[in-house]
Scaffold this active site. Structure first.
Site, PDB file in Angstrom:
ATOM      1  N   SER A 160       0.830  -1.191   0.000  1.00 18.34           N
ATOM      2  CA  SER A 160       0.000   0.000   0.000  1.00 18.34           C
ATOM      3  C   SER A 160       0.873   1.253   0.000  1.00 18.34           C
ATOM      4  CB  SER A 160      -0.976  -0.053   1.181  1.00 18.34           C
ATOM      5  OG  SER A 160      -2.000   0.907   1.060  1.00 18.34           O
ATOM      6  N   ASP A 214     -10.030  -4.853  -4.421  1.00 18.26           N
ATOM      7  CA  ASP A 214      -9.539  -3.801  -3.533  1.00 18.26           C
ATOM      8  C   ASP A 214     -10.471  -2.591  -3.605  1.00 18.26           C
ATOM      9  OD1 ASP A 214      -8.056  -1.883  -2.115  1.00 18.26           O
ATOM     10  OD2 ASP A 214      -6.142  -2.665  -2.843  1.00 18.26           O
ATOM     11  N   HIS A 246      -7.936  -5.379  -0.161  1.00 18.84           N
ATOM     12  CA  HIS A 246      -6.751  -4.595   0.205  1.00 18.84           C
ATOM     13  C   HIS A 246      -6.030  -5.346   1.317  1.00 18.84           C
ATOM     14  CE1 HIS A 246      -4.319  -1.007  -0.047  1.00 18.84           C
ATOM     15  NE2 HIS A 246      -4.336  -0.894   1.275  1.00 18.84           N
TER      16      HIS A 246
END
Length: 272
Positions: A160, A214, A246
């Site tokens: 991320s 996601d 995610h």
């Protein structure tokens, strides 16, 4: 041990996901720095390390997502793989970002690599905070070099926000590293990296992974980043995962491990 909230709240909004992150390290940093203090003191980054099973000849620096810690990321990987991400000859370093005010959390302190004006790929980058953290992480790279690991035996990457930070760090300051990986990550449209790469060559390979489900960092943002970097000559492997939100996935991490070993093979003879 705590379970990382990515595994239980993958449908959450950004704000609820961040506030459910492990708070022990963040609370400690808030206590040390004082709530409401805007300046971020650039100190040495705390980190945890997975040592190689044999002779150390290469290193991976693996950056966590926003609000997490290096230890939290290592435990998440261990839970997902049912073992540590360990290699015969590669050390894995998991640093923890310094707590800083984070605009998407209304200025609350969070362990993030840089600030964002909002969670979007269509807004300016917060370059000041990216530059500051690039210096801190550059010191970490320098430590590895001083310990005998050349930069072409170092891989930078992350999950991320950690993946975005790794791309900034590698493609702006350390284009001579062995490779870069970005898991569920993106660069903003008009990123400063795109301007820099117009004048660069011999760029390190990027290994990207992204879940199609996601809902925090959209798969399309990762693909847009992929297309832009490809157009500028970055060699890229892009992996899409149909059932991944995610979060980190077992197959994703196994693929990453194979790619790392390919980029950082064991050396036949010791260096002088």
């Amino acid at each position: 041990l705590h379970l990382l909230p990515y595994l239980t709240a993958v449908h959450a909004t950004h704000s609820s996901l961040i506030t459910s992150q492990p708070q022990h390290a963040l609370a400690r940093t808030i206590q040390e720095t004082g709530v409401g203090i805007t300046p971020v003191v650039m100190a040495a980054l705390q980190r945890c390390v997975t040592a190689p099973a044999g002779r150390h000849t290469a290193s991976v620096i693996f950056l966590h997502g926003s609000g997490d810690t290096g230890q939290g990321l290592r435990e998440w990987i261990k839970q997902t793989l049912k073992q540590d991400l360990v290699f015969q000859h590669i050390k894995v370093v998991y640093p923890t970002a310094l707590a800083r005010p984070y605009t998407p959390m209304m200025g609350a302190l969070s362990t993030v690599w840089f600030d964002r004006y909002k969670i979007s790929n269509d807004c300016p980058e917060h370059l000041e905070s990216i530059e500051s953290m690039s210096q801190n992480l550059g010191d970490l790279i320098d430590e590895e070099v001083k310990n005998g690991i050349p930069k072409n035996r170092i891989i930078l990457g992350g999950f991320s926000m950690g993946g975005a930070m790794a791309m900034h760090l590698a493609y702006k300051y350390h284009q001579d590293v062995a490779g870069v990986f970005a898991l569920s990550s993106f660069l903003n449209k008009g990123s400063v990296i795109y301007q820099i790469l117009k004048e660069s060559s011999q760029l390190p390979e990027l290994f990207q992974c992204h879940g199609l489900l996601d809902q925090l960092v959209y798969h399309s943002w990762g693909k847009e980043t992929n297309s832009a970097l490809l157009s500028m000559g970055v060699p890229i492997t892009f992996n899409s995962f149909p059932n991944l939100y995610h979060e980190l996935g077992k197959t994703e991490l196994e693929n990453l491990r194979s790619w790392i070993v390919k980029k950082l093979p064991e050396e036949a003879t010791p260096r002088n």
